[in-house]
Design an enzyme around this catalytic site. Structure first.
Site, PDB file in Angstrom:
ATOM      1  N   THR A  18       0.830  -1.203   0.000  1.00 26.74           N
ATOM      2  CA  THR A  18       0.000   0.000   0.000  1.00 26.74           C
ATOM      3  C   THR A  18       0.864   1.252   0.000  1.00 26.74           C
ATOM      4  O   THR A  18       1.930   1.302   0.619  1.00 26.74           O
ATOM      5  CB  THR A  18      -0.958   0.044   1.208  1.00 26.74           C
ATOM      6  OG1 THR A  18      -0.238   0.420   2.390  1.00 26.74           O
ATOM      7  CG2 THR A  18      -1.640  -1.294   1.417  1.00 26.74           C
TER       8      THR A  18
ATOM      9  N   ASP B 155      -4.657   5.296   2.531  1.00 25.94           N
ATOM     10  CA  ASP B 155      -4.299   6.160   3.653  1.00 25.94           C
ATOM     11  C   ASP B 155      -4.755   5.408   4.898  1.00 25.94           C
ATOM     12  O   ASP B 155      -5.958   5.215   5.102  1.00 25.94           O
ATOM     13  CB  ASP B 155      -5.016   7.504   3.531  1.00 25.94           C
ATOM     14  CG  ASP B 155      -4.693   8.457   4.688  1.00 25.94           C
ATOM     15  OD1 ASP B 155      -4.156   7.995   5.717  1.00 25.94           O
ATOM     16  OD2 ASP B 155      -4.995   9.656   4.559  1.00 25.94           O
TER      17      ASP B 155
ATOM     18  N   ASN C  31       3.430  -1.478   8.652  1.00 26.90           N
ATOM     19  CA  ASN C  31       4.666  -0.712   8.570  1.00 26.90           C
ATOM     20  C   ASN C  31       4.449   0.797   8.449  1.00 26.90           C
ATOM     21  O   ASN C  31       5.302   1.571   8.864  1.00 26.90           O
ATOM     22  CB  ASN C  31       5.482  -1.207   7.371  1.00 26.90           C
ATOM     23  CG  ASN C  31       6.647  -0.298   7.054  1.00 26.90           C
ATOM     24  OD1 ASN C  31       7.634  -0.250   7.781  1.00 26.90           O
ATOM     25  ND2 ASN C  31       6.537   0.448   5.949  1.00 26.90           N
TER      26      ASN C  31
ATOM     27  N   SER D  11       7.551  -1.571  14.943  1.00 23.95           N
ATOM     28  CA  SER D  11       7.563  -0.589  16.013  1.00 23.95           C
ATOM     29  C   SER D  11       8.914   0.114  15.976  1.00 23.95           C
ATOM     30  O   SER D  11       9.353   0.591  14.929  1.00 23.95           O
ATOM     31  CB  SER D  11       7.309  -1.269  17.369  1.00 23.95           C
ATOM     32  OG  SER D  11       7.321  -0.319  18.417  1.00 23.95           O
TER      33      SER D  11
ATOM     34  N   TYR E  97       5.549  10.334  19.273  1.00 26.54           N
ATOM     35  CA  TYR E  97       6.015   9.129  18.583  1.00 26.54           C
ATOM     36  C   TYR E  97       6.087   7.973  19.579  1.00 26.54           C
ATOM     37  O   TYR E  97       5.605   6.872  19.308  1.00 26.54           O
ATOM     38  CB  TYR E  97       7.383   9.377  17.960  1.00 26.54           C
ATOM     39  CG  TYR E  97       7.957   8.177  17.254  1.00 26.54           C
ATOM     40  CD1 TYR E  97       7.465   7.772  16.011  1.00 26.54           C
ATOM     41  CD2 TYR E  97       8.999   7.445  17.817  1.00 26.54           C
ATOM     42  CE1 TYR E  97       7.995   6.674  15.358  1.00 26.54           C
ATOM     43  CE2 TYR E  97       9.534   6.345  17.171  1.00 26.54           C
ATOM     44  CZ  TYR E  97       9.029   5.964  15.938  1.00 26.54           C
ATOM     45  OH  TYR E  97       9.558   4.867  15.302  1.00 26.54           O
TER      46      TYR E  97
ATOM     47  N   LYS F 216       4.124   4.276  19.683  1.00 25.67           N
ATOM     48  CA  LYS F 216       4.853   3.014  19.660  1.00 25.67           C
ATOM     49  C   LYS F 216       4.640   2.213  20.939  1.00 25.67           C
ATOM     50  O   LYS F 216       4.485   0.985  20.883  1.00 25.67           O
ATOM     51  CB  LYS F 216       6.347   3.257  19.416  1.00 25.67           C
ATOM     52  CG  LYS F 216       6.643   3.793  18.022  1.00 25.67           C
ATOM     53  CD  LYS F 216       6.058   2.905  16.930  1.00 25.67           C
ATOM     54  CE  LYS F 216       6.409   3.372  15.528  1.00 25.67           C
ATOM     55  NZ  LYS F 216       5.781   2.541  14.473  1.00 25.67           N
TER      56      LYS F 216
ATOM     57  N   THR G  32      17.388   5.339   6.681  1.00 23.47           N
ATOM     58  CA  THR G  32      16.214   5.309   5.824  1.00 23.47           C
ATOM     59  C   THR G  32      15.651   6.713   5.666  1.00 23.47           C
ATOM     60  O   THR G  32      16.011   7.642   6.396  1.00 23.47           O
ATOM     61  CB  THR G  32      15.111   4.415   6.424  1.00 23.47           C
ATOM     62  OG1 THR G  32      14.647   5.030   7.647  1.00 23.47           O
ATOM     63  CG2 THR G  32      15.620   3.015   6.719  1.00 23.47           C
TER      64      THR G  32
END
Length: 280
Positions: free
Chosen positions: A33, A57, A84, A135, A149, A153, A184
Site C-alpha cells: 500500500t 491512507d 509498517n 515498532s 512518537y 509506539k 532510511t
C-alpha cells in the site's frame, strides 16, 4: 517452500520499500500500500505478476477494511501482514499542534490497530498466518522531544502483545519489530518537526536536531540487513514476540529495562503496604 503472499503497508520508502524489494527478488508475492503510486512505478513495471500496489491512507479505517478484504478475497490466502506505515514527529509536547497530535496517533497507532483487526478474521478463517508490527526500540525507550512518537509506539506494542496471546490458539503469530536508528528516509526525509519554541533551545527537548542532521553522523542500522532479518523471522516457530534490530538499540533497551526492574523491586514494601492484610 511455496512462495508466500505478503500484505505490507507503506511500501514507498524505508523498511516497507526494502522488504518489498527483497521479497520480490526472492520470488514472493506482495500487495503493497502507498499513498502515491508514482513512487513504486518501477516495482509495478518490473514485477507485474507478483507485485500489486494499493492506494491507501491508513488513517481511513473504512478504506483499510476494504483493501484488506479485497486482498484476501482476490488472492485466496495472505501469509504475512506487515503493519509498517508510519512516521516520526519531533518536538517538545507543548510545541506540537492539535492536528499533529491527532494525525500521528491516527497513522501510527489507530491505523495499525485497524489493519490488524481487519486481517484477523481472514487469518483465522485460513487457519493461521503471521502479523508483523513494525515498532521501534522507541517502543521501550523514551527520549525527550519525541513524546507523541513514543506514545504511538508504546501503545501499539501493548495492543500487539495482547493480540498475540488472543490469537495464538488459531495458529496466528505476532512479532513486534523494534529497529534502532537506520539509514532510511524515515529518519532523513519523512520525519516531521514541530514549530519549535526558542525556550527549548539548548535543552534535551531539541537534542533530536543533531540526530536528524546527516552531518552529525549517520545512523548505524543497515535497512537491507534489517529487512532480511524481518523476513527470516517469519519462518521461526513459534513467532518471536519481539525482534530488536541493531546493537545500539538492544544495548539501550537492556539498560532501560534493567533500571526499570530495579526501580520496581525497590517498591516491594510500598506495593505490599496497600494490600488488605492476610485473612481480611
Amino acid at each position: 517452500m511455496n512462495p508466500r503472499t505478503w500484505l505490507i503497508t507503506g511500501v514507498s520508502s524505508g523498511f516497507g520499500r526494502e522488504l518489498t524489494g527483497q521479497l520480490l527478488e526472492r520470488g514472493e508475492r506482495v500487495i503493497g500500500t502507498v499513498r502515491d503510486t508514482s513512487k513504486i512505478a518501477d516495482l509495478v513495471k518490473q514485477y507485474p505478476e507478483t507485485f500489486r500496489a494499493e492506494v491507501l491512507d491508513v488513517t481511513d479505517a473504512a478504506a483499510v477494511r476494504q483493501v484488506v478484504d479485497r486482498a484476501f478475497a482476490e488472492l485466496g490466502r495472505i501469509d504475512v501482514v506487515v503493519s509498517n506505515a508510519g512516521y516520526g514527529l519531533f518536538g517538545a509536547a507543548e510545541e506540537l499542534s492539535d492536528e499533529q497530535v491527532d494525525h500521528i496517533i491516527a497513522t501510527n497507532l489507530t491505523g495499525s490497530i485497524q489493519l490488524i483487526r481487519s486481517a484477523l478474521p481472514h487469518l483465522r478463517a485460513q487457519g493461521g498466518g503471521r502479523i508483523v508490527q513494525i515498532s521501534s526500540y522507541g517502543g521501550q525507550v523514551a527520549f525527550p522531544g519525541n513524546s507523541l512518537y513514543h506514545a504511538t509506539k508504546w501503545g501499539i506494542e501493548g495492543f500487539a502483545e495482547s493480540v498475540a496471546a488472543e490469537v495464538a490458539p488459531f495458529g496466528i503469530g505476532v512479532t513486534i519489530v523494534e529497529p534502532g536508528g537506520a539509514r532510511t528516509e524515515f529518519r532523513y526525509g519523512s520525519a516531521r518537526v514541530a514549530d519549535l519554541m526558542p525556550v527549548y533551545d539548548d535543552t534535551p527537548a531539541h537534542a533530536f536536531l543533531k540526530m536528524l542532521d546527516p552531518a552529525g553522523g549517520l545512523a548505524p542500522g543497515d535497512p537491507a540487513r534489517m529487512a532480511a532479518r524481518i523476513i527470516d523471522s517469519v519462518a521461526t516457530e513459534p513467532a518471536p514476540l519481539r525482534l530488536v534490530l541493531g546493537s545500539q538499540a538492544l544495548e539501550s533497551t537492556l539498560a532501560v529495562l534493567r533500571k526499570r526492574v530495579a526501580d520496581f523491586e525497590g517498591q516491594t514494601e510500598l506495593a505490599a503496604s496497600t494490600d488488605f492484610p492476610p485473612g481480611e
